[in-house]
Design a protein around this motif. Structure first.
Motif, PDB file in Angstrom:
ATOM      1  N   THR A  49       0.824  -1.212   0.000  1.00 10.17           N
ATOM      2  CA  THR A  49       0.000   0.000   0.000  1.00 10.17           C
ATOM      3  C   THR A  49       0.857   1.261   0.000  1.00 10.17           C
ATOM      4  OG1 THR A  49      -0.249  -0.094   2.393  1.00 10.17           O
ATOM      5  CG2 THR A  49      -1.989  -1.091   1.083  1.00 10.17           C
ATOM      6  N   ASP A  50       2.012   1.232   0.670  1.00 10.54           N
ATOM      7  CA  ASP A  50       2.878   2.411   0.709  1.00 10.54           C
ATOM      8  C   ASP A  50       3.614   2.650  -0.604  1.00 10.54           C
ATOM      9  OD1 ASP A  50       2.127   3.000   3.259  1.00 10.54           O
ATOM     10  OD2 ASP A  50       3.963   2.264   4.202  1.00 10.54           O
ATOM     11  N   ASN A  51       3.748   1.617  -1.413  1.00  9.35           N
ATOM     12  CA  ASN A  51       4.476   1.749  -2.674  1.00  9.35           C
ATOM     13  C   ASN A  51       3.559   1.749  -3.888  1.00  9.35           C
ATOM     14  OD1 ASN A  51       7.168   1.884  -1.619  1.00  9.35           O
ATOM     15  ND2 ASN A  51       6.886  -0.236  -1.014  1.00  9.35           N
ATOM     16  N   ARG A  52       2.296   2.073  -3.677  1.00 10.77           N
ATOM     17  CA  ARG A  52       1.331   2.156  -4.767  1.00 10.77           C
ATOM     18  C   ARG A  52       1.359   3.571  -5.359  1.00 10.77           C
ATOM     19  NH1 ARG A  52      -4.174   0.118  -3.044  1.00 10.77           N
ATOM     20  NH2 ARG A  52      -3.160  -1.818  -3.545  1.00 10.77           N
ATOM     21  N   PRO A  53       1.493   3.690  -6.684  1.00 10.41           N
ATOM     22  CA  PRO A  53       1.456   5.028  -7.288  1.00 10.41           C
ATOM     23  C   PRO A  53       0.129   5.723  -7.006  1.00 10.41           C
ATOM     24  CG  PRO A  53       2.225   3.386  -8.861  1.00 10.41           C
ATOM     25  CD  PRO A  53       1.714   2.649  -7.661  1.00 10.41           C
ATOM     26  N   MET A  54       0.201   7.031  -6.788  1.00 12.67           N
ATOM     27  CA  MET A  54      -0.994   7.809  -6.447  1.00 12.67           C
ATOM     28  C   MET A  54      -1.211   8.910  -7.484  1.00 12.67           C
ATOM     29  SD  MET A  54      -0.311   8.123  -2.359  1.00 12.67           S
ATOM     30  CE  MET A  54      -1.889   8.869  -2.001  1.00 12.67           C
ATOM     31  N   ARG A  55      -2.458   9.083  -7.902  1.00 10.77           N
ATOM     32  CA  ARG A  55      -2.790  10.106  -8.883  1.00 10.77           C
ATOM     33  C   ARG A  55      -2.412  11.496  -8.384  1.00 10.77           C
ATOM     34  NH1 ARG A  55      -8.881  10.538 -10.563  1.00 10.77           N
ATOM     35  NH2 ARG A  55      -8.947  11.270  -8.433  1.00 10.77           N
ATOM     36  N   VAL A  56      -2.673  11.774  -7.121  1.00 14.15           N
ATOM     37  CA  VAL A  56      -2.400  13.092  -6.557  1.00 14.15           C
ATOM     38  C   VAL A  56      -0.894  13.413  -6.582  1.00 14.15           C
ATOM     39  CG1 VAL A  56      -2.186  12.396  -4.138  1.00 14.15           C
ATOM     40  CG2 VAL A  56      -3.071  14.660  -4.691  1.00 14.15           C
ATOM     41  N   LEU A  57      -0.055  12.397  -6.663  1.00 19.09           N
ATOM     42  CA  LEU A  57       1.398  12.587  -6.723  1.00 19.09           C
ATOM     43  C   LEU A  57       1.925  12.440  -8.152  1.00 19.09           C
ATOM     44  CD1 LEU A  57       2.459  10.523  -3.574  1.00 19.09           C
ATOM     45  CD2 LEU A  57       2.173  13.002  -3.769  1.00 19.09           C
ATOM     46  N   ARG A  60       3.312   8.897  -9.044  1.00 19.54           N
ATOM     47  CA  ARG A  60       4.546   8.453  -8.395  1.00 19.54           C
ATOM     48  C   ARG A  60       4.159   7.805  -7.070  1.00 19.54           C
ATOM     49  NH1 ARG A  60       7.627  13.789  -7.539  1.00 19.54           N
ATOM     50  NH2 ARG A  60       5.496  14.392  -7.083  1.00 19.54           N
ATOM     51  N   THR A  61       5.061   7.011  -6.539  1.00 20.33           N
ATOM     52  CA  THR A  61       4.820   6.446  -5.213  1.00 20.33           C
ATOM     53  C   THR A  61       5.154   7.517  -4.175  1.00 20.33           C
ATOM     54  OG1 THR A  61       7.059   5.595  -4.932  1.00 20.33           O
ATOM     55  CG2 THR A  61       5.469   4.139  -6.024  1.00 20.33           C
ATOM     56  N   PRO A  62       4.632   7.381  -2.952  1.00 25.47           N
ATOM     57  CA  PRO A  62       5.004   8.350  -1.917  1.00 25.47           C
ATOM     58  C   PRO A  62       6.520   8.423  -1.690  1.00 25.47           C
ATOM     59  CG  PRO A  62       3.078   7.133  -1.225  1.00 25.47           C
ATOM     60  CD  PRO A  62       3.569   6.485  -2.487  1.00 25.47           C
ATOM     61  N   ALA A  63       7.209   7.308  -1.790  1.00 23.97           N
ATOM     62  CA  ALA A  63       8.663   7.308  -1.609  1.00 23.97           C
ATOM     63  C   ALA A  63       9.345   8.112  -2.714  1.00 23.97           C
ATOM     64  CB  ALA A  63       9.197   5.879  -1.580  1.00 23.97           C
ATOM     65  N   GLU A  64       8.882   7.962  -3.952  1.00 22.08           N
ATOM     66  CA  GLU A  64       9.454   8.730  -5.060  1.00 22.08           C
ATOM     67  C   GLU A  64       9.198  10.220  -4.880  1.00 22.08           C
ATOM     68  OE1 GLU A  64       9.009   5.418  -8.623  1.00 22.08           O
ATOM     69  OE2 GLU A  64       7.383   6.825  -8.236  1.00 22.08           O
ATOM     70  N   ALA A  65       7.997  10.581  -4.478  1.00 20.36           N
ATOM     71  CA  ALA A  65       7.667  11.988  -4.262  1.00 20.36           C
ATOM     72  C   ALA A  65       8.515  12.571  -3.134  1.00 20.36           C
ATOM     73  CB  ALA A  65       6.184  12.142  -3.951  1.00 20.36           C
ATOM     74  N   PHE A  66       8.712  11.812  -2.067  1.00 16.98           N
ATOM     75  CA  PHE A  66       9.539  12.267  -0.952  1.00 16.98           C
ATOM     76  C   PHE A  66      10.982  12.471  -1.392  1.00 16.98           C
ATOM     77  CE2 PHE A  66      12.125  11.347   2.863  1.00 16.98           C
ATOM     78  CZ  PHE A  66      11.697  12.392   3.661  1.00 16.98           C
ATOM     79  N   THR A  67      11.525  11.517  -2.156  1.00 16.97           N
ATOM     80  CA  THR A  67      12.891  11.634  -2.645  1.00 16.97           C
ATOM     81  C   THR A  67      13.046  12.854  -3.545  1.00 16.97           C
ATOM     82  OG1 THR A  67      13.175   9.244  -2.525  1.00 16.97           O
ATOM     83  CG2 THR A  67      14.718  10.442  -3.933  1.00 16.97           C
ATOM     84  N   ASP A  68      12.089  13.077  -4.443  1.00 18.07           N
ATOM     85  CA  ASP A  68      12.133  14.248  -5.317  1.00 18.07           C
ATOM     86  C   ASP A  68      12.108  15.541  -4.509  1.00 18.07           C
ATOM     87  OD1 ASP A  68      12.165  12.513  -7.448  1.00 18.07           O
ATOM     88  OD2 ASP A  68      10.047  12.828  -7.988  1.00 18.07           O
ATOM     89  N   GLU A  69      11.299  15.566  -3.468  1.00 18.50           N
ATOM     90  CA  GLU A  69      11.212  16.755  -2.615  1.00 18.50           C
ATOM     91  C   GLU A  69      12.528  16.996  -1.882  1.00 18.50           C
ATOM     92  OE1 GLU A  69       9.148  20.073  -1.456  1.00 18.50           O
ATOM     93  OE2 GLU A  69       8.402  18.516  -2.792  1.00 18.50           O
ATOM     94  N   LEU A  70      13.150  15.934  -1.384  1.00 22.41           N
ATOM     95  CA  LEU A  70      14.448  16.076  -0.715  1.00 22.41           C
ATOM     96  C   LEU A  70      15.515  16.585  -1.669  1.00 22.41           C
ATOM     97  CD1 LEU A  70      14.808  12.977   1.638  1.00 22.41           C
ATOM     98  CD2 LEU A  70      14.485  15.354   2.275  1.00 22.41           C
ATOM     99  N   LEU A  71      15.527  16.051  -2.883  1.00 25.84           N
ATOM    100  CA  LEU A  71      16.506  16.511  -3.874  1.00 25.84           C
ATOM    101  C   LEU A  71      16.306  17.983  -4.207  1.00 25.84           C
ATOM    102  CD1 LEU A  71      16.633  13.447  -6.296  1.00 25.84           C
ATOM    103  CD2 LEU A  71      18.416  14.223  -4.720  1.00 25.84           C
TER     104      LEU A  71
END
Length: 83
Positions: A49-57, A60-71
């Motif tokens: 469930t945590d690695n499911r791509p989300m339309r609102v993102l 992207r998965t929440p982990a991908e969105a978080f990594t992009d934000e950190l970068l």
């Protein structure tokens, strides 16, 4: 920071929460008893469930969105600098 609280018993105001609950309920119906011996199974459900791509993102998965934000923050502030 603006904060939003849903009205009590208004499921339509908590769409993301209800969507996530539905994904979990596919694996664990409401009457399911969760035992410590099921830890690996529960972790697999959490990972799915945590690695499911989300339309609102942007799908992207929440982990991908978080990594992009950190970068992006690192690029704005400079890596490993103290001010």
């Amino acid at each position: 920071m603006a904060t939003y609280f849903a009205d009590p018993y208004s499921l339509c105001q908590r769409g993301g929460n209800e969507n996530r609950n539905g994904a979990i309920r596919r694996h664990l119906p409401k009457s399911t008893r969760i035992d410590p011996s099921m830890a690996a199974d529960v972790q697999a459900i959490v990972d799915e469930t945590d690695n499911r791509p989300m339309r609102v993102l942007g799908y992207r998965t929440p982990a991908e969105a978080f990594t992009d934000e950190l970068l992006e923050l690192t690029n704005e502030q400079g890596c490993c600098t103290s001010k």
